[in-house]
Structures are given as C-alpha cells and as structure tokens.
Design a protein around this motif. Sequence first.
Motif, PDB file in Angstrom:
ATOM      1  N   LEU A 158       6.441  13.942  15.680  1.00 17.79           N
ATOM      2  CA  LEU A 158       7.826  13.517  15.497  1.00 17.79           C
ATOM      3  C   LEU A 158       8.219  13.341  14.037  1.00 17.79           C
ATOM      4  CD1 LEU A 158       8.017  10.873  18.393  1.00 17.79           C
ATOM      5  CD2 LEU A 158       8.804  13.256  18.416  1.00 17.79           C
ATOM      6  N   GLY A 159       7.248  13.038  13.191  1.00 13.64           N
ATOM      7  CA  GLY A 159       7.531  12.848  11.768  1.00 13.64           C
ATOM      8  C   GLY A 159       8.374  11.625  11.470  1.00 13.64           C
ATOM      9  N   TRP A 160       8.333  10.626  12.344  1.00 16.51           N
ATOM     10  CA  TRP A 160       9.160   9.440  12.151  1.00 16.51           C
ATOM     11  C   TRP A 160       8.561   8.459  11.141  1.00 16.51           C
ATOM     12  CZ3 TRP A 160      10.450   8.015  17.959  1.00 16.51           C
ATOM     13  CH2 TRP A 160      11.316   8.988  18.472  1.00 16.51           C
ATOM     14  N   LEU A 161       7.244   8.314  11.160  1.00 17.52           N
ATOM     15  CA  LEU A 161       6.594   7.265  10.380  1.00 17.52           C
ATOM     16  C   LEU A 161       5.426   7.833   9.582  1.00 17.52           C
ATOM     17  CD1 LEU A 161       6.493   4.515  13.150  1.00 17.52           C
ATOM     18  CD2 LEU A 161       7.973   4.513  11.131  1.00 17.52           C
ATOM     19  N   PRO A 162       5.140   7.277   8.411  1.00 17.36           N
ATOM     20  CA  PRO A 162       3.964   7.709   7.634  1.00 17.36           C
ATOM     21  C   PRO A 162       2.687   7.228   8.299  1.00 17.36           C
ATOM     22  CG  PRO A 162       5.050   5.865   6.567  1.00 17.36           C
ATOM     23  CD  PRO A 162       5.930   6.252   7.704  1.00 17.36           C
ATOM     24  N   SER A 163       1.612   7.938   8.041  1.00 15.04           N
ATOM     25  CA  SER A 163       0.350   7.640   8.720  1.00 15.04           C
ATOM     26  C   SER A 163      -0.739   7.133   7.797  1.00 15.04           C
ATOM     27  CB  SER A 163      -0.172   8.912   9.407  1.00 15.04           C
ATOM     28  OG  SER A 163      -0.458   9.917   8.436  1.00 15.04           O
ATOM     29  N   ASN A 164      -0.471   7.075   6.509  1.00 11.17           N
ATOM     30  CA  ASN A 164      -1.555   6.753   5.579  1.00 11.17           C
ATOM     31  C   ASN A 164      -1.019   5.965   4.407  1.00 11.17           C
ATOM     32  OD1 ASN A 164      -3.450   7.564   3.103  1.00 11.17           O
ATOM     33  ND2 ASN A 164      -4.633   7.740   4.986  1.00 11.17           N
ATOM     34  N   GLY A 165      -1.822   5.028   3.923  1.00 12.42           N
ATOM     35  CA  GLY A 165      -1.456   4.287   2.726  1.00 12.42           C
ATOM     36  C   GLY A 165      -0.582   3.087   3.013  1.00 12.42           C
ATOM     37  N   ARG A 166      -0.174   2.444   1.938  1.00 13.70           N
ATOM     38  CA  ARG A 166       0.568   1.193   2.031  1.00 13.70           C
ATOM     39  C   ARG A 166       2.031   1.339   1.654  1.00 13.70           C
ATOM     40  NH1 ARG A 166      -1.017  -4.342  -1.233  1.00 13.70           N
ATOM     41  NH2 ARG A 166       0.232  -5.786   0.032  1.00 13.70           N
ATOM     42  N   GLY A 167       2.397   2.439   1.029  1.00  8.72           N
ATOM     43  CA  GLY A 167       3.781   2.631   0.628  1.00  8.72           C
ATOM     44  C   GLY A 167       4.133   1.830  -0.608  1.00  8.72           C
ATOM     45  N   SER A 168       5.419   1.676  -0.847  1.00  3.39           N
ATOM     46  CA  SER A 168       5.902   0.941  -2.024  1.00  3.39           C
ATOM     47  C   SER A 168       5.650  -0.552  -1.855  1.00  3.39           C
ATOM     48  CB  SER A 168       7.389   1.195  -2.233  1.00  3.39           C
ATOM     49  OG  SER A 168       7.654   2.574  -2.395  1.00  3.39           O
ATOM     50  N   THR A 169       5.319  -1.210  -2.954  1.00  3.14           N
ATOM     51  CA  THR A 169       5.069  -2.649  -2.920  1.00  3.14           C
ATOM     52  C   THR A 169       5.901  -3.342  -3.995  1.00  3.14           C
ATOM     53  OG1 THR A 169       3.184  -2.433  -4.435  1.00  3.14           O
ATOM     54  CG2 THR A 169       2.723  -2.352  -2.063  1.00  3.14           C
ATOM     55  N   VAL A 170       6.110  -4.628  -3.792  1.00  4.88           N
ATOM     56  CA  VAL A 170       6.841  -5.458  -4.742  1.00  4.88           C
ATOM     57  C   VAL A 170       5.997  -6.682  -5.050  1.00  4.88           C
ATOM     58  CG1 VAL A 170       8.887  -6.899  -5.089  1.00  4.88           C
ATOM     59  CG2 VAL A 170       9.114  -4.675  -4.004  1.00  4.88           C
ATOM     60  N   GLU A 171       5.963  -7.100  -6.308  1.00  9.64           N
ATOM     61  CA  GLU A 171       5.178  -8.275  -6.679  1.00  9.64           C
ATOM     62  C   GLU A 171       5.946  -9.546  -6.338  1.00  9.64           C
ATOM     63  OE1 GLU A 171       2.746 -10.172 -10.485  1.00  9.64           O
ATOM     64  OE2 GLU A 171       3.602  -8.159 -10.598  1.00  9.64           O
ATOM     65  N   PHE A 172       5.265 -10.454  -5.647  1.00  9.08           N
ATOM     66  CA  PHE A 172       5.864 -11.736  -5.273  1.00  9.08           C
ATOM     67  C   PHE A 172       4.748 -12.768  -5.200  1.00  9.08           C
ATOM     68  CE2 PHE A 172       7.249 -14.678  -1.806  1.00  9.08           C
ATOM     69  CZ  PHE A 172       8.302 -15.263  -2.496  1.00  9.08           C
ATOM     70  N   LEU A 173       4.932 -13.883  -5.876  1.00  8.73           N
ATOM     71  CA  LEU A 173       3.932 -14.955  -5.930  1.00  8.73           C
ATOM     72  C   LEU A 173       2.592 -14.445  -6.455  1.00  8.73           C
ATOM     73  CD1 LEU A 173       4.670 -16.811  -2.545  1.00  8.73           C
ATOM     74  CD2 LEU A 173       5.478 -17.403  -4.847  1.00  8.73           C
ATOM     75  N   GLY A 174       2.655 -13.540  -7.422  1.00 13.98           N
ATOM     76  CA  GLY A 174       1.448 -13.043  -8.064  1.00 13.98           C
ATOM     77  C   GLY A 174       0.673 -12.004  -7.295  1.00 13.98           C
ATOM     78  N   ALA A 175       1.231 -11.477  -6.191  1.00 16.74           N
ATOM     79  CA  ALA A 175       0.541 -10.465  -5.388  1.00 16.74           C
ATOM     80  C   ALA A 175       1.519  -9.351  -5.032  1.00 16.74           C
ATOM     81  CB  ALA A 175      -0.046 -11.088  -4.125  1.00 16.74           C
ATOM     82  N   ARG A 176       0.961  -8.213  -4.623  1.00 23.87           N
ATOM     83  CA  ARG A 176       1.777  -7.072  -4.227  1.00 23.87           C
ATOM     84  C   ARG A 176       1.943  -7.074  -2.707  1.00 23.87           C
ATOM     85  NH1 ARG A 176       4.104  -4.996  -8.651  1.00 23.87           N
ATOM     86  NH2 ARG A 176       4.619  -3.224  -7.316  1.00 23.87           N
ATOM     87  N   TRP A 177       3.217  -6.924  -2.244  1.00 24.46           N
ATOM     88  CA  TRP A 177       3.521  -6.985  -0.822  1.00 24.46           C
ATOM     89  C   TRP A 177       4.301  -5.753  -0.408  1.00 24.46           C
ATOM     90  CZ3 TRP A 177       1.143 -11.036   1.474  1.00 24.46           C
ATOM     91  CH2 TRP A 177       0.827 -12.127   0.667  1.00 24.46           C
ATOM     92  N   SER A 178       3.979  -5.251   0.794  1.00 28.12           N
ATOM     93  CA  SER A 178       4.663  -4.074   1.319  1.00 28.12           C
ATOM     94  C   SER A 178       5.899  -4.429   2.142  1.00 28.12           C
ATOM     95  CB  SER A 178       3.709  -3.257   2.207  1.00 28.12           C
ATOM     96  OG  SER A 178       2.628  -2.752   1.467  1.00 28.12           O
ATOM     97  N   PHE A 179       5.890  -5.594   2.797  1.00 28.48           N
ATOM     98  CA  PHE A 179       6.967  -5.920   3.729  1.00 28.48           C
ATOM     99  C   PHE A 179       8.300  -6.166   3.031  1.00 28.48           C
ATOM    100  CE2 PHE A 179       5.548 -10.107   2.440  1.00 28.48           C
ATOM    101  CZ  PHE A 179       6.685 -10.889   2.478  1.00 28.48           C
ATOM    102  N   LEU A 180       8.296  -6.258   1.710  1.00 29.38           N
ATOM    103  CA  LEU A 180       9.521  -6.507   0.965  1.00 29.38           C
ATOM    104  C   LEU A 180      10.267  -5.218   0.611  1.00 29.38           C
ATOM    105  CD1 LEU A 180       8.259  -9.341  -1.427  1.00 29.38           C
ATOM    106  CD2 LEU A 180       9.658  -9.581   0.631  1.00 29.38           C
TER     107      LEU A 180
END
Length: 324
Positions: A158-180
């Motif tokens: 279907l090509g709807w979703l990526p299957s590998n890796g974490r994607g783009s991240t944003v730094e928050f509270l000194g760590a990198r997060w994907s959900f942002l």
Amino acid sequence: MITTIIRRGIQAMFVIFAMTLIVFLGVNVIGNPVDILVNPDLNQAERLRVVERLGLDQPLWQQYLTFLKGLTQGDFGTSFVYGRPALDVILDRLPATLELALLAMVIALVIGLPLGLYAGLYPNRISSRVIMTGSILGFSLPTFWVGLMFILLFAVELGWLPSNGRGSTVEFLGARWSFLTADGLQHMILPALNLALFKTSLILRLTRAGVQEVVAQDYVKFARAKGLRENRVILVHILKNLMIPVVTIIGLEFGSLIAFSVVTESIFGWPGTGKLIIDSINLLDRPVVVAYLMMMVVLFVTLNFIIDISYTLLDPRVRLDGKG
C-alpha cells in the motif's frame, strides 16, 4: 504506611544487590570480548595490552568489586565498542524505546479496555464472541511474523507507512523524540501496533474476566435496583472495582514493553535499547549488557513499588501494612 514504604525500599535494595551479582557473573563468564574486538593478526603482547586496558586481566571477584564501586557513583563502566560510558550509550537510545512503549501501551488501553468491558457486559452477543476470537489471534500470532506482515501490507503493497528507522526527531528536555514530528509519528505507527497486539489481547481478556466477576456482586445489583443510570453503574461500580488487576498488568506489561522490545526494534530497524542490547550481545560488549540489565531490574522493582501504592488509591480496603 511510612514504615512499610521504608521496609519495601530496603527489600528492593536487597533485590537489586542480589541481581548485581547474578547479572555480573552471568555476563562475565560467557565468551571473551577480546576475540571479537581485536584484530586476530595482533601478536600476544598487543592482545595482553588490550586485555589490560579493558580490565579483563583482574580476577573476577575484583572486577565485581570495581563494578559495585562504580555503581555507587553511577558508573557502569566504559563500553568496549563505543569507548563511552555504558550508561550514556543506553540513555542515548532510551527515549526511542520509551516513546514506542508508551504509544503501544496507549493503543492497548484504548482498544483493549473498552472491548473487554463490552465483551464482559454482553457476553452472549455475536460481536462479543468475535472480539474474543480476535483476542486469541493476538495471543497466538508470533510478533516477528506480524511485524513482517505489517511491513509487507502497509509499507510495500500500500505504501502508506514507512517500515524502517525512526524518522525526523525534535530535541525536547535534552533528548531526541519522534512523536513531536509528523514524519516521526508515521515511523512509530507500525512498530507500536506490533508491540501493542499482545498487550491489547491481554488487557481485553483480563478486563472481560474482571467485569464478569464484578457484575455478579451484590453491590452492582443493588446499584441497579436503586435505579442508577447504567453509565454510572459501569463507571463507578464496575470499572473502578476491576481496575486493581488491570493496574497490575499495565505496570508489569509496560516494563516488559521496554525490556523486551528486541524483536520489534530489530524488525523495524528502530534505534532503541532493544536493538542496542542485541548488537552488544553479539559483540560481547559486557559493560553495556550489564548496564542494560541492571536498568531493567531497577525499572521492574520501581514499577512493582508504584503498583503497591496504587492499590491503596484504587481500593481503600487495601493497606500496605496489612491492616484494615
């Protein structure tokens, strides 16, 4: 209650101390990291220098005492592979595993709790039987196979979703997060669903069993006889009283999501602690393996303590000191 909390804390410290011995001995009697980390063409003198630099020339008991001394200072040793403190290596990967575990647990609760409640309240409906049949599949299907099917269907076909890796991240509270980030969330969906499948089935069946037990109690029958609205009976008299076993399973299963996400992280190439521990075991990176296992010990001890405290909030009849 304060006395009981102190006693539980002392018990937890004894458990952690015993686990330091078990974990350290279990990891350090297996294999020789030097055989993997150094060039086989090195002569004996160079190999001995590497052994000395890694501290492997000391007797095992002395290595253990050095390890305990480091623990009191928050030092788990230096990674043989990365050349950095083992704890720092794990903490760099921990946010990726934490956000994946949290999303998986949220999915399991949002799906499993309402479906279990429905199946328990209306057990004879066809829809309830379909729900329970689906929960059996959630228990039975292997995680690695479900992950591969997710990749094949949603990423390849279907090509709807990526299957590998974490994607783009944003730094928050000194760590990198994907959900942002939107891209990070897209990368999280498939591995989170894969992790949540078994937990959803577990919460669903536990909730259904709890509902069927609670709904037969006299206080529920009395509440209905008084003419209370069904929503109030469900939320106040049924749901609240079945939450103690549910809270127990939520706490322990959340810990297992963090500790045992190895298969999912490996399949989806998710750069979390699960993938890190597999790589470290393959390379016999003992400090990282020991640090990871000790963190999991502390995590489960802490979760069990929090669960005990939560019991008293959910049910005033439960007392930590055994009174009442």
